[in-house]
Design a protein around this motif. Sequence first.
Motif, short mmCIF file in Angstrom:
data_model
loop_
_atom_site.label_atom_id
_atom_site.label_comp_id
_atom_site.label_asym_id
_atom_site.label_seq_id
_atom_site.Cartn_x
_atom_site.Cartn_y
_atom_site.Cartn_z
N TRP B 279 0.82 -1.21 0.00
CA TRP B 279 0.00 0.00 0.00
C TRP B 279 0.86 1.26 0.00
CZ3 TRP B 279 -4.56 2.02 -0.79
CH2 TRP B 279 -4.87 3.25 -0.23
N SER B 280 1.92 1.25 0.81
CA SER B 280 2.68 2.51 0.88
C SER B 280 3.47 2.72 -0.41
CB SER B 280 3.58 2.55 2.12
OG SER B 280 4.16 1.33 2.38
N GLN B 281 3.69 1.64 -1.15
CA GLN B 281 4.29 1.81 -2.47
C GLN B 281 3.25 2.32 -3.46
OE1 GLN B 281 7.37 -0.91 -4.74
NE2 GLN B 281 5.41 -1.91 -4.60
N LEU B 283 0.37 3.87 -2.91
CA LEU B 283 -0.21 5.19 -2.66
C LEU B 283 0.71 6.30 -3.17
CD1 LEU B 283 -2.69 6.50 -1.32
CD2 LEU B 283 -1.27 6.87 0.67
N VAL B 284 2.01 6.15 -2.95
CA VAL B 284 2.95 7.17 -3.39
C VAL B 284 2.92 7.27 -4.92
CG1 VAL B 284 5.38 7.78 -3.48
CG2 VAL B 284 4.40 6.96 -1.36
#
Lengths: 167, 426, 450
Positions: B279-281, B283-284
């Motif tokens: 997710w943090s990949q 979303l960015v």
Amino acid sequence: MAELLGVLSTPHETVAAIERLQKAGFKKLDVYSPVQSHEIEHALDRGPSRVRAWTLIGGLTGVTVGYAAQILAAYDWPMVIGGKPFASIPAYTIVAFELTILFGGVLTVLGLVAHGFLGASRQNPAYRPAFSQDEFGFLVECHSDQIGRVQELLGEAGCKEVRVVEG
Amino acid sequence: MNDLSSPRALARGPALVFAGLTAIGLVVLLVGLGLDADRTWRVYLQNWLLWAAIAQGALVLSAAFRLTNARWQGPLQRLAESFAAFVPISLILFFGVILGRDSLFEWVHHPVHGKEWWYSTGFTFGRDLAALAWMTLVSEIYLYISLRPTLGQARESATGLRRSIYARWTAGWRGEEAERDLAERRGRKMAAVVVLSYALCYSLLAVDLVMSLAPHWVSTMFPGYYAWGGFLGSISLLTLVAVLMRNTPEFAGEITPSRRHDMGKMIFAFSIFWMYLFWSQYLVIWYGNLPEETGFVAARLGSEFLQETWYFEGFWTRIAEPYARITLVTWILLWVLPFWVLLGVRPKKSPAILGAIAAGSVFGFWLERYILVTPSLVPPVDVLAGANSGPFGWIEVGLGLGFLGLFMLCFLTFGQVFPGAMPRKP
Amino acid sequence: MVSVTDSSPETPTQISDEVFRTLEPPTPIYVLAVLFVMLLVGAAIAGLAYQTYAGFGGIGVTGLMHPVMWGVYITCFVFWVGIAHAGTLISAVLYLFRARWRNAINRSAEAMTVFAVITAALFPLIHIGRLWKFYFMLPYPNQRQLWVNFKSPLEWDVFAVQTYMIISILFFFVGLIPDLAAARDRCTDWRKYLYTALALGWRGTSEQWRHHARAVLHLSGLATPLVLSVHSVVSWDFAMSLVPGWHTTIFAPYFVAGAIFSGIAMVITLIVPVRKAFGLEGVIRAEHFDNMGKFLLLTSCIVGYSYGVEYFMAWYSGNVFEQQSFWARAFGDYWWASWTMIICNVVVPLPLWFKRVRLSVVAMWIISIFVNIGMWFERFVIITTGLSHEYDSSAWGYYTPGLVEITILIGSFAWFFMWFLIALRLIPMVAISEVKELYFHDQEAKAGTG
């Protein structure tokens, strides 16, 4: 009805006392304990705490409020920001997630207060300061005519002290 | 409690099945190379990426047990170590990836501007081989240290070939308490080396073997994400195997509800962490909307994953795009199901549910490797133009089964040669 | 070197005695320390007042000037949010993983979390300059018919930090209740009224413990993903932008690891003097330092890995803006800050590989201080070098913090220590009931085997 208090000094002894009294047919038991003890909890067998439901309700409310508030706010005054759609689920997931945790956590604590404190506000005269330090208080409720029997059982269970609680 | 200090007899049924699968895999590989070399090498890489990472990840799990002083795992630790029997094989199989480089790596034909030396046949494969050789070396040393105390106990009763193997592994072992302590301490040191080496080497492999398929794509998260995937995949496979073997004489009474509960918790927690990394990949990349980053995601999630219609009106047309559905299935298998199903205590303790989720997770990682490899080599435009790239063609299934068979054969052989128990801790 | 010795208290009463020692009447040194930090806080408040009054130039009295509009204040914000992470990690995550060594230090770590979030939350307010407009950040139906921008990472931050503050206060308080009751039953002075009120009538009945245990379990389960999300959201304040050196996918886990790294370091920095001053050697023992040292080492490795990956990918991307931004970071105007960060965060913790170092209180304390410094500089480097070297070379700049900013920076540390010092005297700084639980557990294990 009468209430008796026995004083014990370890969780292990307390569990043994609980089992002894349960076997003798006494069901209305309670323990004052300075520490949390899974063994005592297991022996008294009260089932899972209802605080569970509070957390669940809080979390579901939080996630719903989170997404709904953001999407409604976006359509209340539609404005294109950064070329993203009005209802940008990825972006809104963050605040929705935070609100899930916030509502879930706050309701968990409210549930704890509701079940653990509001119901227990009656000041039982049996309580004594040592029960928050190093002693375990074991409360047994029984018929007045069984006092002798309970005293005997508590003595056998190794209570340092046994006495009848004065209402 | 069973006596676990002696090795198990080879389970003939499963061994035959897995040998058969390996043979099928070999035939499919050879026939496939004759008919459609590009596709065969693609599938080969996909499977290699999965099983090498799982074998190594299992050893990292064993090392993690050691480093955290975990006590609950019991025979699971040796089980994890026996997956590492595939590690040397993965080193050998890597030569296949090198052989197939013409079909796999665009930069072999068209050097990447500014990275000509970084992506050149000699340097790229040379360093990858070095990394894999290093991993094999530290894995073997780790296993050696870990097995010695057990073998020291078992060597008296061993016979035949085992006896000579044990004798060689336990040369100089006198069975003293001090030696056991020393082995414990050395094992701990090697465990740290294994974990660090895994993080570094598998990050490198992620860059060289996955990111280099789309050499203009950049994501600082990807190497870590890939390494974590191998770790989680190995936990899933371990859980699956443990649940399947729970009634064998070797494990009877060992895969207790509380141990299943702990395994379920691990899958649950680490799959959440996997989702977090993903997710943090995502979303960015979604937010930044830079072409050099979004291309990779768009090839897998559909050309308009940035748009609102992705979620609402155009949902069905969007997921009809090439690869989008498989990506979603992967995500469901790797996070949605493990999270929602394993949320409670009871499903974690149930062998059927836990085993099913673990099997889904292993299969999910197989699909995930497909999704990492194929869309870079066969872009969605080509699929729309009719290129053959589905995940379940005969080559895909045949080679997949072949790798599975080979992996499990290694695992069974290891179990036949070495005892399954850990030395008892005082 | 002072070594950690293992001398466990003998009985539950001794555990209580040892912990409640912190609540005894203060020594003159303590009073002086409180007065000193209050003086520094006063100076910071004066600085803030000076900055807030537009007649003196408002936010212009700081060194903030185009192109670097985020400086010491935002650095402090990120730093303090990071410090706040250790408490939840030690309390919630280790609770879920059943790591029993957390019991002796979780209370002070949780207290630290609460005070660190309170400190962090001040900085966005200080940074906006027009302090009285802060409520613009909150979504509520208003006359202007405008809502906040929920797509902005800065708005996510408002929610993340507030949630974190509320949840960490609740978590702290719920864990404290049994100990407040214990304090109530021991105390005889005016604090008895305080503890009686705060203990909410806790009697330790089995019913109360049952609900309490469930609540703690659920709060841990909620706080664990929360702790990941909060610093991730802080990292996205940067990563969502397109500034070279900021827009990178690894930022979220990298920031979280850094936050835990700095948080554990701060726990060690605080706990070593407290342990010494109040004679808590029997409760905070060798295993605690050993384990905290291992955590420092692990997170230091992750942080070092992230530095490496960032530099590698900056080169690998082939993007000249990324490349020059990272070049400037290491060898440009801010080389001193970058190398301070790398040395303090990656090189200084290396001795922790040796157990002897992890068991040495002095060595651990020194390393932890370096890590604190290094982690402050990490945030400074990311923020300042990113902004000072963006795309257009004619818009490059150099930022020097102003006197007001330095005063407020120092004041923030004083503010944090002030709360911690006050709490030391009011709250049992070790989770007594949990340590006792372990004590009974050990007793039974002994009785069982021998």
